[in-house]
Design an enzyme around this catalytic site. Structure first.
Site, PDB file in Angstrom:
ATOM      1  N   ARG A 138      -9.225   8.304  -1.388  1.00 51.74           N
ATOM      2  CA  ARG A 138     -10.194   8.794  -0.399  1.00 51.74           C
ATOM      3  C   ARG A 138     -10.991   9.947  -0.985  1.00 51.74           C
ATOM      4  O   ARG A 138     -10.527  10.655  -1.878  1.00 51.74           O
ATOM      5  CB  ARG A 138      -9.470   9.263   0.868  1.00 51.74           C
ATOM      6  CG  ARG A 138      -8.747   8.147   1.619  1.00 51.74           C
ATOM      7  CD  ARG A 138      -8.154   8.684   2.902  1.00 51.74           C
ATOM      8  NE  ARG A 138      -9.191   8.931   3.877  1.00 51.74           N
ATOM      9  CZ  ARG A 138      -9.465   8.111   4.895  1.00 51.74           C
ATOM     10  NH1 ARG A 138      -8.749   7.020   5.086  1.00 51.74           N
ATOM     11  NH2 ARG A 138     -10.441   8.399   5.727  1.00 51.74           N
ATOM     12  N   THR A 169      -8.134   3.999   7.953  1.00 49.92           N
ATOM     13  CA  THR A 169      -9.391   3.243   8.022  1.00 49.92           C
ATOM     14  C   THR A 169      -9.506   2.628   9.415  1.00 49.92           C
ATOM     15  O   THR A 169      -8.610   1.903   9.840  1.00 49.92           O
ATOM     16  CB  THR A 169      -9.386   2.120   6.956  1.00 49.92           C
ATOM     17  OG1 THR A 169      -8.935   2.678   5.731  1.00 49.92           O
ATOM     18  CG2 THR A 169     -10.761   1.532   6.778  1.00 49.92           C
ATOM     19  N   ASN A 205       0.866  -1.186   0.000  1.00 54.34           N
ATOM     20  CA  ASN A 205       0.000   0.000   0.000  1.00 54.34           C
ATOM     21  C   ASN A 205       0.904   1.238   0.000  1.00 54.34           C
ATOM     22  O   ASN A 205       1.663   1.459   0.941  1.00 54.34           O
ATOM     23  CB  ASN A 205      -0.890  -0.039   1.249  1.00 54.34           C
ATOM     24  CG  ASN A 205      -1.831   1.161   1.307  1.00 54.34           C
ATOM     25  OD1 ASN A 205      -1.425   2.283   1.021  1.00 54.34           O
ATOM     26  ND2 ASN A 205      -3.061   0.932   1.692  1.00 54.34           N
ATOM     27  N   HIS A 257      -5.507   3.805  -1.828  1.00 49.30           N
ATOM     28  CA  HIS A 257      -6.829   4.186  -1.350  1.00 49.30           C
ATOM     29  C   HIS A 257      -7.139   5.579  -1.871  1.00 49.30           C
ATOM     30  O   HIS A 257      -6.498   6.550  -1.483  1.00 49.30           O
ATOM     31  CB  HIS A 257      -6.833   4.173   0.190  1.00 49.30           C
ATOM     32  CG  HIS A 257      -8.174   4.444   0.809  1.00 49.30           C
ATOM     33  ND1 HIS A 257      -8.384   4.349   2.164  1.00 49.30           N
ATOM     34  CD2 HIS A 257      -9.363   4.808   0.276  1.00 49.30           C
ATOM     35  CE1 HIS A 257      -9.658   4.636   2.430  1.00 49.30           C
ATOM     36  NE2 HIS A 257     -10.266   4.931   1.296  1.00 49.30           N
ATOM     37  N   HIS A 295       1.147   6.230   1.668  1.00 49.89           N
ATOM     38  CA  HIS A 295       1.937   7.198   2.449  1.00 49.89           C
ATOM     39  C   HIS A 295       3.138   7.764   1.703  1.00 49.89           C
ATOM     40  O   HIS A 295       3.768   8.705   2.169  1.00 49.89           O
ATOM     41  CB  HIS A 295       2.303   6.602   3.808  1.00 49.89           C
ATOM     42  CG  HIS A 295       1.072   6.380   4.635  1.00 49.89           C
ATOM     43  ND1 HIS A 295       0.122   7.371   4.799  1.00 49.89           N
ATOM     44  CD2 HIS A 295       0.602   5.293   5.281  1.00 49.89           C
ATOM     45  CE1 HIS A 295      -0.876   6.890   5.528  1.00 49.89           C
ATOM     46  NE2 HIS A 295      -0.616   5.635   5.833  1.00 49.89           N
ATOM     47  N   GLU A 339      -8.465   0.572  -3.027  1.00 48.00           N
ATOM     48  CA  GLU A 339      -9.319   0.656  -1.828  1.00 48.00           C
ATOM     49  C   GLU A 339     -10.225   1.854  -1.991  1.00 48.00           C
ATOM     50  O   GLU A 339      -9.771   2.926  -2.403  1.00 48.00           O
ATOM     51  CB  GLU A 339      -8.464   0.895  -0.586  1.00 48.00           C
ATOM     52  CG  GLU A 339      -7.788  -0.317  -0.057  1.00 48.00           C
ATOM     53  CD  GLU A 339      -6.973   0.036   1.186  1.00 48.00           C
ATOM     54  OE1 GLU A 339      -7.201   1.092   1.788  1.00 48.00           O
ATOM     55  OE2 GLU A 339      -6.089  -0.747   1.510  1.00 48.00           O
ATOM     56  N   HIS A 360      -3.812  -4.487   7.675  1.00 47.45           N
ATOM     57  CA  HIS A 360      -3.940  -3.344   8.584  1.00 47.45           C
ATOM     58  C   HIS A 360      -3.110  -3.545   9.845  1.00 47.45           C
ATOM     59  O   HIS A 360      -3.286  -4.521  10.563  1.00 47.45           O
ATOM     60  CB  HIS A 360      -5.385  -3.026   8.984  1.00 47.45           C
ATOM     61  CG  HIS A 360      -5.582  -1.560   9.206  1.00 47.45           C
ATOM     62  ND1 HIS A 360      -5.147  -0.932  10.342  1.00 47.45           N
ATOM     63  CD2 HIS A 360      -6.117  -0.602   8.417  1.00 47.45           C
ATOM     64  CE1 HIS A 360      -5.413   0.359  10.240  1.00 47.45           C
ATOM     65  NE2 HIS A 360      -6.005   0.596   9.082  1.00 47.45           N
ATOM     66  N   ARG A 385      -6.680  13.007   0.428  1.00 44.76           N
ATOM     67  CA  ARG A 385      -5.600  13.481   1.311  1.00 44.76           C
ATOM     68  C   ARG A 385      -4.230  12.941   0.915  1.00 44.76           C
ATOM     69  O   ARG A 385      -3.224  13.511   1.271  1.00 44.76           O
ATOM     70  CB  ARG A 385      -5.906  13.158   2.768  1.00 44.76           C
ATOM     71  CG  ARG A 385      -5.865  11.695   3.090  1.00 44.76           C
ATOM     72  CD  ARG A 385      -5.918  11.464   4.574  1.00 44.76           C
ATOM     73  NE  ARG A 385      -7.244  11.723   5.107  1.00 44.76           N
ATOM     74  CZ  ARG A 385      -7.710  11.138   6.212  1.00 44.76           C
ATOM     75  NH1 ARG A 385      -6.941  10.315   6.893  1.00 44.76           N
ATOM     76  NH2 ARG A 385      -8.919  11.384   6.645  1.00 44.76           N
ATOM     77  N   GLU A 436     -11.097  -9.215   2.991  1.00 45.77           N
ATOM     78  CA  GLU A 436      -9.818  -8.885   3.627  1.00 45.77           C
ATOM     79  C   GLU A 436     -10.085  -8.768   5.123  1.00 45.77           C
ATOM     80  O   GLU A 436     -10.809  -7.872   5.569  1.00 45.77           O
ATOM     81  CB  GLU A 436      -9.245  -7.566   3.088  1.00 45.77           C
ATOM     82  CG  GLU A 436      -7.928  -7.210   3.781  1.00 45.77           C
ATOM     83  CD  GLU A 436      -7.279  -5.922   3.259  1.00 45.77           C
ATOM     84  OE1 GLU A 436      -7.555  -5.512   2.121  1.00 45.77           O
ATOM     85  OE2 GLU A 436      -6.504  -5.326   4.028  1.00 45.77           O
TER      86      GLU A 436
HETATM   87  N1  PXP Z   1      -5.911  -2.852   4.272  1.00 43.09           N
HETATM   88  C1  PXP Z   1      -6.832  -1.854   4.262  1.00 43.09           C
HETATM   89  C2  PXP Z   1      -8.208  -2.164   3.845  1.00 43.09           C
HETATM   90  C3  PXP Z   1      -6.477  -0.535   4.637  1.00 43.09           C
HETATM   91  O1  PXP Z   1      -7.405   0.429   4.648  1.00 43.09           O
HETATM   92  C4  PXP Z   1      -5.133  -0.271   4.986  1.00 43.09           C
HETATM   93  C5  PXP Z   1      -4.722   1.120   5.346  1.00 43.09           C
HETATM   94  O2  PXP Z   1      -4.834   1.942   4.236  1.00 43.09           O
HETATM   95  C6  PXP Z   1      -4.208  -1.329   4.937  1.00 43.09           C
HETATM   96  C7  PXP Z   1      -4.635  -2.615   4.606  1.00 43.09           C
HETATM   97  C8  PXP Z   1      -2.772  -1.134   5.256  1.00 43.09           C
HETATM   98  O3  PXP Z   1      -2.639  -0.808   6.594  1.00 43.09           O
HETATM   99  P1  PXP Z   1      -1.219  -0.375   7.168  1.00 43.09           P
HETATM  100  O4  PXP Z   1      -0.879   0.938   6.530  1.00 43.09           O
HETATM  101  O5  PXP Z   1      -1.456  -0.289   8.629  1.00 43.09           O
HETATM  102  O6  PXP Z   1      -0.250  -1.447   6.769  1.00 43.09           O
END
Ligand code: PXP
Length: 244
Positions: free
Chosen positions: A45, A101, A7, A43, A10, A70, A191, A49, A151
């Protein structure tokens, strides 16, 4: 064996801190892919952001591995997914004030809208996953509405403070995995997963894809995103192979 989707939200967060054009999530995606990632997760959003419309469009054109978008079920976002056709969407709840999330999607409560979104995505050849708490009601609602995948939210596992609490969350994830598989769903997880806590979850057989973001991007600041991705893949392989 389980695989990793990185992901890269960031990477875009750092760019948005200065409203400039670097670091570019498109560059990050290339590096993750070169390191062996199975997929790239982003994601989009509603408040844009981090990831924005330009990123999604360019990533759709450049990512050669799996592109997992996402998103929430708001109509303008659903329309973007229909138009851009990522390989997969993962439906998440979205609150404007949250840092990330927070909980899973309440598929039981929103089953009418969910069924409609699933139908529209399938028409475009897009796979649908729901990000849910590891609970039977949510799994059953995902299966009934025609989703391909769930998921499982690993946030509660990641936040568990004692070994007893960790074990309880791992058992919950295993039971949810069983129930999802009985309902013919593919099972992913994500997550809050980090280099330190991935082991016990990667050992759970049947969790076949992990979505991990913050921890990889945090390590990438020091070692680069290619190495950070490769190190996470190495851990996932090590623990999931032990179990195959
Ligand atoms: N899975 C989903 C559905 C999420 O919303 C997120 C955060 O964007 C992640 C996984 C990844 O989470 P983390 O950044 O804590 O690894």
């Amino acid at each position: 064996m389980a695989v990793l989707n990185v992901n890269i939200d960031h990477i875009a967060t750092v760019r948005q801190a200065r409203l400039t054009d670097e670091p570019d999530p498109v560059w990050a995606a290339v590096q993750c892919e070169l390191a062996g990632a199975n997929g790239i997760t982003i994601h989009l959003r509603q408040d844009r952001r981090h990831i924005n419309d330009r990123d999604v469009r360019l990533l759709k054109q450049t990512v050669a591995c799996k592109l997992n978008l996402e998103m929430c079920m708001a109509e303008p976002i659903v329309k973007i997914a229909e138009e851009l056709k990522p390989d997969q969407i993962t439906l998440v709840p979205e609150k404007r004030a949250e840092l990330t999330t927070e909980g899973g999607l309440d598929c039981a409560k929103h089953k009418k809208r969910l069924a409609e979104v699933v139908k529209r995505m399938h028409k475009k050849g897009i796979l649908v996953s729901t990000f849910i708490a590891p609970e039977k009601t949510q799994i059953a609602a995902s299966a009934r509405t025609g989703c391909d995948t769930v998921e499982l939210h690993t946030g509660m596992y990641a936040n568990a403070k004692t070994q007893r609490a960790v074990n309880k969350r791992l058992a919950e994830l295993s039971r949810a995995r069983d129930f999802a598989m009985e309902n013919n769903l593919i099972v992913h997880a994500g997550h809050g997963l980090t280099y330190r806590n991935i082991g016990p979850v990667a050992r759970i057989k049947g969790l076949c894809e992990f979505n991990i973001g913050h921890s990889i991007v945090a390590r990438a600041v020091f070692v680069g995103i290619r190495q950070a991705t490769a190190q996470m893949i190495e851990l996932i392989n090590k623990f999931s192979i032990q179990n195959s």
